[in-house]
Scaffold this motif. Structure first.
Motif, PDB file in Angstrom:
ATOM      1  N   ALA A 112     -11.151   4.722  -4.414  1.00 33.45           N
ATOM      2  CA  ALA A 112     -12.096   4.683  -3.300  1.00 33.45           C
ATOM      3  C   ALA A 112     -11.732   3.601  -2.311  1.00 33.45           C
ATOM      4  N   LEU A 113     -10.998   2.635  -2.773  1.00 30.89           N
ATOM      5  CA  LEU A 113     -10.624   1.547  -1.868  1.00 30.89           C
ATOM      6  C   LEU A 113      -9.912   2.060  -0.642  1.00 30.89           C
ATOM      7  N   SER A 114      -9.162   3.092  -0.863  1.00 31.98           N
ATOM      8  CA  SER A 114      -8.358   3.547   0.250  1.00 31.98           C
ATOM      9  C   SER A 114      -9.171   4.355   1.243  1.00 31.98           C
ATOM     10  N   GLU A 115     -10.375   4.767   0.809  1.00 39.66           N
ATOM     11  CA  GLU A 115     -11.131   5.610   1.719  1.00 39.66           C
ATOM     12  C   GLU A 115     -11.984   4.797   2.639  1.00 39.66           C
ATOM     13  N   GLU A 116     -12.563   3.731   2.109  1.00 35.32           N
ATOM     14  CA  GLU A 116     -13.347   2.896   2.971  1.00 35.32           C
ATOM     15  C   GLU A 116     -12.471   1.753   3.368  1.00 35.32           C
ATOM     16  N   ARG A 117     -12.917   1.480   4.106  1.00 35.91           N
ATOM     17  CA  ARG A 117     -12.065   0.382   4.416  1.00 35.91           C
ATOM     18  C   ARG A 117     -12.455  -0.956   3.507  1.00 35.91           C
ATOM     19  N   ALA A 626      -1.969 -10.904   3.897  1.00 36.36           N
ATOM     20  CA  ALA A 626      -2.024  -9.829   2.894  1.00 36.36           C
ATOM     21  C   ALA A 626      -1.638 -10.337   1.510  1.00 36.36           C
ATOM     22  N   THR A 627      -1.941 -11.595   1.256  1.00 36.92           N
ATOM     23  CA  THR A 627      -1.702 -12.183  -0.053  1.00 36.92           C
ATOM     24  C   THR A 627      -3.062 -12.241  -0.742  1.00 36.92           C
ATOM     25  N   VAL A 628      -3.203 -11.482  -1.798  1.00 37.93           N
ATOM     26  CA  VAL A 628      -4.543 -11.258  -2.355  1.00 37.93           C
ATOM     27  C   VAL A 628      -5.069 -12.537  -3.023  1.00 37.93           C
ATOM     28  N   PRO A 629      -6.233 -13.026  -2.590  1.00 39.73           N
ATOM     29  CA  PRO A 629      -6.751 -14.259  -3.191  1.00 39.73           C
ATOM     30  C   PRO A 629      -7.409 -14.024  -4.547  1.00 39.73           C
ATOM     31  N   VAL A 630      -7.213 -14.982  -5.442  1.00 40.59           N
ATOM     32  CA  VAL A 630      -7.888 -14.998  -6.742  1.00 40.59           C
ATOM     33  C   VAL A 630      -8.653 -16.315  -6.765  1.00 40.59           C
ATOM     34  N   LEU A 651     -16.499  -0.841  -0.583  1.00 41.39           N
ATOM     35  CA  LEU A 651     -15.140  -0.963  -1.122  1.00 41.39           C
ATOM     36  C   LEU A 651     -14.145  -1.490  -0.100  1.00 41.39           C
ATOM     37  N   HIS A 652     -14.325  -1.080   1.148  1.00 40.02           N
ATOM     38  CA  HIS A 652     -13.318  -1.503   2.126  1.00 40.02           C
ATOM     39  C   HIS A 652     -13.431  -2.985   2.466  1.00 40.02           C
ATOM     40  N   GLU A 653     -14.521  -3.617   2.048  1.00 42.23           N
ATOM     41  CA  GLU A 653     -14.655  -5.052   2.323  1.00 42.23           C
ATOM     42  C   GLU A 653     -14.195  -5.905   1.146  1.00 42.23           C
ATOM     43  N   ARG A 654     -13.874  -5.260   0.058  1.00 43.55           N
ATOM     44  CA  ARG A 654     -13.446  -6.039  -1.116  1.00 43.55           C
ATOM     45  C   ARG A 654     -12.000  -6.485  -0.911  1.00 43.55           C
ATOM     46  N   ASN A 655     -11.788  -7.755  -1.140  1.00 42.50           N
ATOM     47  CA  ASN A 655     -10.511  -8.303  -0.693  1.00 42.50           C
ATOM     48  C   ASN A 655      -9.864  -9.270  -1.670  1.00 42.50           C
ATOM     49  N   GLY A 656     -10.269  -9.255  -2.930  1.00 44.34           N
ATOM     50  CA  GLY A 656      -9.627 -10.187  -3.842  1.00 44.34           C
ATOM     51  C   GLY A 656     -10.207 -10.102  -5.237  1.00 44.34           C
ATOM     52  N   HIS A 684      -3.279   0.952  -5.439  1.00 49.74           N
ATOM     53  CA  HIS A 684      -4.554   0.263  -5.248  1.00 49.74           C
ATOM     54  C   HIS A 684      -4.320  -1.166  -4.768  1.00 49.74           C
ATOM     55  N   PHE A 685      -3.289  -1.764  -5.338  1.00 51.83           N
ATOM     56  CA  PHE A 685      -2.972  -3.128  -4.906  1.00 51.83           C
ATOM     57  C   PHE A 685      -2.620  -3.128  -3.420  1.00 51.83           C
ATOM     58  N   ARG A 686      -1.914  -2.119  -3.033  1.00 49.82           N
ATOM     59  CA  ARG A 686      -1.511  -1.986  -1.632  1.00 49.82           C
ATOM     60  C   ARG A 686      -2.750  -1.866  -0.729  1.00 49.82           C
ATOM     61  N   GLU A 687      -3.708  -1.068  -1.164  1.00 46.42           N
ATOM     62  CA  GLU A 687      -4.928  -0.919  -0.366  1.00 46.42           C
ATOM     63  C   GLU A 687      -5.687  -2.234  -0.275  1.00 46.42           C
ATOM     64  N   LEU A 688      -5.654  -2.945  -1.389  1.00 46.47           N
ATOM     65  CA  LEU A 688      -6.313  -4.250  -1.389  1.00 46.47           C
ATOM     66  C   LEU A 688      -5.649  -5.177  -0.369  1.00 46.47           C
ATOM     67  N   MET A 689      -4.343  -5.134  -0.329  1.00 43.14           N
ATOM     68  CA  MET A 689      -3.623  -5.954   0.660  1.00 43.14           C
ATOM     69  C   MET A 689      -4.049  -5.574   2.078  1.00 43.14           C
ATOM     70  N   LYS A 690      -4.226  -4.288   2.289  1.00 41.74           N
ATOM     71  CA  LYS A 690      -4.628  -3.862   3.635  1.00 41.74           C
ATOM     72  C   LYS A 690      -6.037  -4.349   3.946  1.00 41.74           C
ATOM     73  N   ASN A 691      -6.912  -4.290   2.946  1.00 45.58           N
ATOM     74  CA  ASN A 691      -8.264  -4.818   3.159  1.00 45.58           C
ATOM     75  C   ASN A 691      -8.201  -6.293   3.545  1.00 45.58           C
TER      76      ASN A 691
END
Ligand code: ADP
Length: 716
Positions: A112-117, A626-630, A651-656, A684-691
Motif C-alpha cells: 500500500a505504500l506505493s499507492e499512497e503517497r 532518501a536515506t531512511v531514518p531509524v 501510508l504515503h506519509e510514513r517515512n522511517g 517496499h524499501f524503494r517506496e519508503l525512500m520515495k516517501n
C-alpha cells in the motif's frame, strides 16, 4: 527495485584503513516581565474541537495568525514586558500519538505504500572562571578596560523598574491538564477571532490585519509589514558550527529575507571562523566600548556576507581573549564569554542606532539579551524591540554566580536573585541565564512541539519546568527546517552524483563513492550511518550496540562524530581500532561537513537513537537524501519520522522506522525491521525512500511560524 550490488570484492583493509585513520580530519570547529499577564489558555472548547483531521493537517493550521486574540500592543513607547498572549500559542501537535511496536512489516502494508503517497547538577554559585576573568568582586576595573566614553550605557545607571510584579510560582495543580497543554503548545495561534472583539468601542480603529474569517496564511502575511530582525547567535553555519543551532540560524535567516524582511546576524568573531565562507569582510564599527566590570572593553565590529546573509562579527580587544581560543565552546569561563558577547551585541545595536523590531536570541549564550534590553537599553531609546528566544537544548542553561551581574553592569544582585527573575530554581546561590531568557523574553520557542511538551510537562526541562509553567502562554514549539539550498541531493556540491525522485538510482553511485572514500567493502549490504555529536544525549550505548547489531544482520556501518569529552573520544577511537580490519565498518572521529554530505547521500539508513532530542536535523537531512531514518520516538524525532509499519499516519506519509524504549531491544526492533525490509522487500524499501524524499522539511513552514510569532509580539 533497490539496486543490489553483488559482492564484488572484500578488500583486506587494515593497512589502508590505518593509513586513512591517521589522516582523518578533525577540524577545530567544535553556547519583560512587567506584569506577566495572566495567561489565558486557549478556550477549552477550541482545543477540544480539534479533530484528528485537524491535527493531521497541523501544518496548515500552524500558519494561522492570531488576530483579535493578539495582545494589545504597547503604545507608550516603553518596552512592554513579555506579556502572555491571551490565547495559547499554536503548533503542530504531534499528530501521531501511537508508538511503534516491534515486529516485522507486513507485505500488504508495504504494498500500500506505493499507492499512497549544563545544567551543572549542582550549579556552583561561582563557577571557576579562568585567567583574567576570574574575579568575583564587583567594580574592580578590568585590567584592559579603559574608561568608557561618557555616553556609555551602564546598568547601574538604569532606572529600570522591576520587571513587573513577582509572579507566584505556579503550583502543579494550577497548570493546565495535559490535553490543554498540548493545545497551548501548538503553534498556530488561534485562527478564529476571540469574542473579545465583541467590545468594538475599545478596539483600535485600525483594520484587522486579517479580514478573512478563515485567514489564508499566505495572503494574510503579504499584508503584513516587513520587519527588521536581528539574530544574536553564538553559532552560524558554516562559519561557526557546532550543531543544529548553526544550521537553524543560517536557514531561518534566509527564509525570513526571502519573505521580504531585513535580517542581520550578530555573532562573535572567533579565530576559528571558516573565513573561506565569508565574503567582503571589512571593519564596520571601530570604536565600540562595551561596559565590563565598571570599565569597558574596546571592540571592533566587522561586517561580511555569509552566503548572502548580512553578518556582524564582534571582536573584543582584551587580554581575556574571549574568542581566540581555537574552538567555540568548552572553557571554564564560557558564561562570562557569552555574557560579554550579549552585552556587546546590545551595545553595538544601540550605538549604531539600530532599532530592530525583533531580536531573536538562541540558547543560554544569548539569554541575557532580553535582560539587557528590558533593564538597560529600553531606557536608552530601544523601546520598540521585542525578543523571541529559542531554546535549542535545555541541558545547557548557563548556571553561574553573581559575578556575571557585576561584569555586565547589571549589578544589584538582590534584585536579580529573585525566583521570578534569574535565580536558579534549585540552587539558591546561582543565577540561571536560560531562566532569565524565559522570564524576560516576549516569546520563547523550543525546536519542536513534542519537545515543548516534554520540557514543560515530562521532566525534560532540566529544572526549568516551573518557569515554563508560569510562562506557558508565551512558550511553544516550532519544528526546525533545513536549508534546501544546502541540503539537497539535486544540487549538493559535496556529492559526486546528483539525484532526486526522478533518478533515484544515482543515489547508489554515491553509495559506491562513499565506500571508495572510506575503504569499505563494495557489496550488496545496506549502509547504516550515524552523523552527530558524540554526546550522551545522542544515545552512545545504542550507537555502539547498533554497530555490532548491524554487522550481525549483514549490514555495514559508518559513523561520523566527535566529542569535546576526551573520554568519549577515546572510547570511540578504541572502537575504531578494534574494528579497523572489518571491511564493513568505518568510524570517522572528527567534524567534517563535506564528508557528512556524502554519508547522507550514500547511506541507506540513518540512525538517530537519542535519549532526548529537541528537534534533530540529521533525520531531516536524511529524509531529503532518501536515506531512511531509524529513530527513537522522542522530541522532534517523534514529530518528523513516522513508522512504516505502525504509524497512524496515512501510508504515503510514513517515512522511517521508530522505536520507543531506550534499550537494546527497542533499537533492534526498529533497525531489524529496516534491514529486513531492505533485503526482503526491496520494492517496499524503494517506496519508503520515495516517501522520504517527498517530505517537505524546508524552512517554508517554520519560517512562517516564526514570522507569526514576530508579528504577534511586535509593537504594532
Ligand atoms: P545537535 O544540534 O544536537 O548537535 P542536530 O541533529 O540538531 O544535533 O544537528 C546536527 C548538525 O550537525 C547536522 O547538520 C549534522 O550533520 C551536523 N554534524 C554533527 N556532527 C557532525 C560531524 N562530526 N561532522 C559533520 N557534521 C556534523
Amino acid at each position: 527495485m533497490a539496486k543490489k550490488t553483488p559482492p564484488r570484492r572484500v578488500r583486506p583493509l587494515s593497512k589502508k584503513k590505518a593509513a586513512r585513520a591517521t589522516t582523518s580530519r578533525a577540524s577545530g570547529l567544535q553556547g519583560v516581565p512587567a506584569e506577566a499577564q495572566a495567561a489565558t489558555p486557549l478556550p477549552r472548547a477550541d482545543r477540544e474541537a480539534k479533530s484528528e483531521e485537524d491535527r493531521v493537517d497541523a501544518s496548515k493550521a500552524r500558519a494561522e495568525l492570531p488576530s483579535a486574540a493578539a495582545p494589545a500592543p504597547a503604545t507608550d513607547g516603553k518596552a512592554t514586558p513579555p506579556s502572555a498572549p491571551e490565547a495559547g500559542v499554536a503548533q503542530g501537535v504531534p499528530s501521531e500519538p501511537g508508538g511503534s511496536t516491534p515486529g516485522p512489516g507486513s507485505a500488504a502494508q508495504c504494498d500500500a505504500l506505493s499507492e499512497e503517497r549544563s545544567v551543572p547538577a549542582s550549579a556552583e554559585a561561582t563557577p571557576p572562571p579562568t585567567g583574567a576573568t576570574a574575579r568575583r568582586d564587583p567594580p574592580e576595573p578590568h585590567p584592559r578596560a579603559a574608561a568608557p566614553p561618557s555616553d556609555q550605557a551602564s546598568g547601574a545607571e538604569s532606572a529600570a523598574e522591576p520587571p513587573g510584579e513577582p509572579i507566584a510560582e505556579a503550583e502543579p495543580g494550577a497548570v493546565a491538564e495535559p490535553e490543554a497543554a498540548v493545545a497551548d503548545l501548538a503553534f498556530s495561534p488561534p485562527g478564529e477571532p476571540e469574542p473579545v472583539a465583541a467590545e468594538p468601542a475599545q478596539v483600535e480603529p485600525e483594520p484587522p490585519p486579517f479580514p478573512s474569517p478563515e485567514p489564508q496564511v499566505h495572503h494574510a502575511v503579504a499584508s503584513l509589514p516587513a520587519l527588521f530582525i536581528v539574530q544574536v547567535t553564538p553559532e552560524l553555519a558554516p562559519v561557526a558550527k557546532v550543531g543544529g543551532l548553526a544550521d537553524v540560524v543560517f536557514g531561518l535567516s534566509n527564509e525570513l529575507e526571502i519573505r521580504g524582511n531585513h535580517v542581520e546576524i550578530v555573532l562573535p568573531k572567533y579565530d576559528c571562523l571558516r573565513y573561506d565562507h565569508i565574503w567582503g569582510l571589512c571593519e564596520s564599527y571601530r570604536d565600540l566600548w562595551v561596559p565590563w566590570y565598571g570599565g569597558a572593553i574596546h571592540c571592533t565590529v566587522y561586517f561580511g556576507f555569509v552566503h548572502g546573509r548580512k553578518c556582524f562579527f564582534i571582536e573584543p580587544h582584551s587580554s581575556d581573549n574571549f574568542f581566540n581560543r581555537g574552538c567555540i565552546y568548552g572553557f571554564n569561563d564560557d558564561v562570562l564569554r557569552y555574557a560579554f558577547f550579549s552585552r556587546a551585541a546590545m551595545e553595538f545595536l544601540w550605538k549604531t542606532g539600530k532599532h530592530p523590531d525583533i531580536l531573536h536570541c538562541h540558547d543560554w549564550q544569548t539569554a541575557l539579551v532580553p535582560v539587557f534590553l528590558y533593564e538597560i537599553y529600553q531606557h536608552l531609546g530601544m523601546s520598540r524591540s521585542r525578543v523571541c528566544f529559542t531554546i535549542h537544548n535545555f541541558k545547557h542553561q548557563g548556571v553561574t554566580g553573581a559575578q556575571v551581574l557585576y561584569a555586565t553592569g547589571l549589578n544589584r544582585p538582590e534584585y536579580y536573585f529573585h525566583y521570578d527573575r534569574m535565580r536558579d530554581n534549585f540552587n539558591p546561590h546561582a543565577i540561571n541565564l536560560m531562566k532569565a531568557g524565559v522570564v524576560y523574553s516576549n516569546f520563547i520557542t523550543t525546536v519542536s512541539p513534542r519537545h515543548a511538551i516534554e520540557a514543560k510537562d515530562q521532566g525534560q526541562g532540566f529544572g526549568l519546568e516551573p518557569t515554563l509553567h508560569i510562562h506557558h502562554a508565551k512558550f511553544g514549539g516550532v519544528v526546525n527546517g533545513i536549508d534546501y539550498n544546502v541540503w539537497n541531493p539535486e544540487i549538493d556540491r559535496y556529492i559526486p552524483y546528483h539525484y532526486g525522485l526522478g533518478n533515484l538510482d544515482d543515489k547508489y553511485k554515491n553509495k559506491k563513492a562513499l565506500r571508495d572514500r572510506l575503504l569499505i567493502a563494495d557489496n550488496e549490504k545496506p549502509i547504516v550511518a550515524f552523523v552527530g555529536r558524540l554526546d550522551p544525549q545522542k544515545g552512545l550505548e545504542l550507537i555502539r550496540h547498533a554497530i555490532f547489531y548491524t554487522l550481525h544482520r549483514r549490514g555495514q556501518f559508518v559513523l561520523l562524530g566527535s566529542s569535546p569529552d576526551g573520554q568519549i573520544n577515546n572510547y570511540f577511537w578504541s572502537l575504531k581500532h578494534q574494528l579497523n580490519d572489518n571491511p564493513d565498518v568505518h568510524i570517522e572521529i572528527g567534524f567534517n561537513e563535506e564528508l557528512s554530505h556524502l554519508i547522507y547521500a550514500g547511506a541507506d539508513l540513518m540512525l538517530v537513537p537519542s535519549r532526548f532530542e529537541p528537534c534533530g536535523l540529521t533525520q531531516l537531512i536524511a529524509l531529503r537524501y532518501a536515506t531512511v531514518p531509524v529513530v527513537r520516538e522522542v522530541g522532534g524525532l517523534a514529530d518528523t519520522v513516522f513508522d512504516k509499519d505502525y504509524s497512524y499516519r496515512p501510508l504515503h506519509e510514513r517515512n522511517g522506522y521508530v522505536f520507543r524504549d531506550y534499550d537494546y531491544s527497542g533499537l533492534e526492533s526498529a533497525l531489524g525491521r529496516a534491514i529486513s525490509c531492505y533485503y526482503d522487500y526491496p520494492e517496499h524499501f524503494r517506496e519508503l525512500m520515495k516517501n522520504c524524499i517527498r517530505c517537505d522539511y524546508s524552512w517554508k513552514n517554520p519560517g512562517q511560524d516564526y514570522l507569526n510569532i514576530y508579528h504577534y509580539i511586535r509593537v504594532k
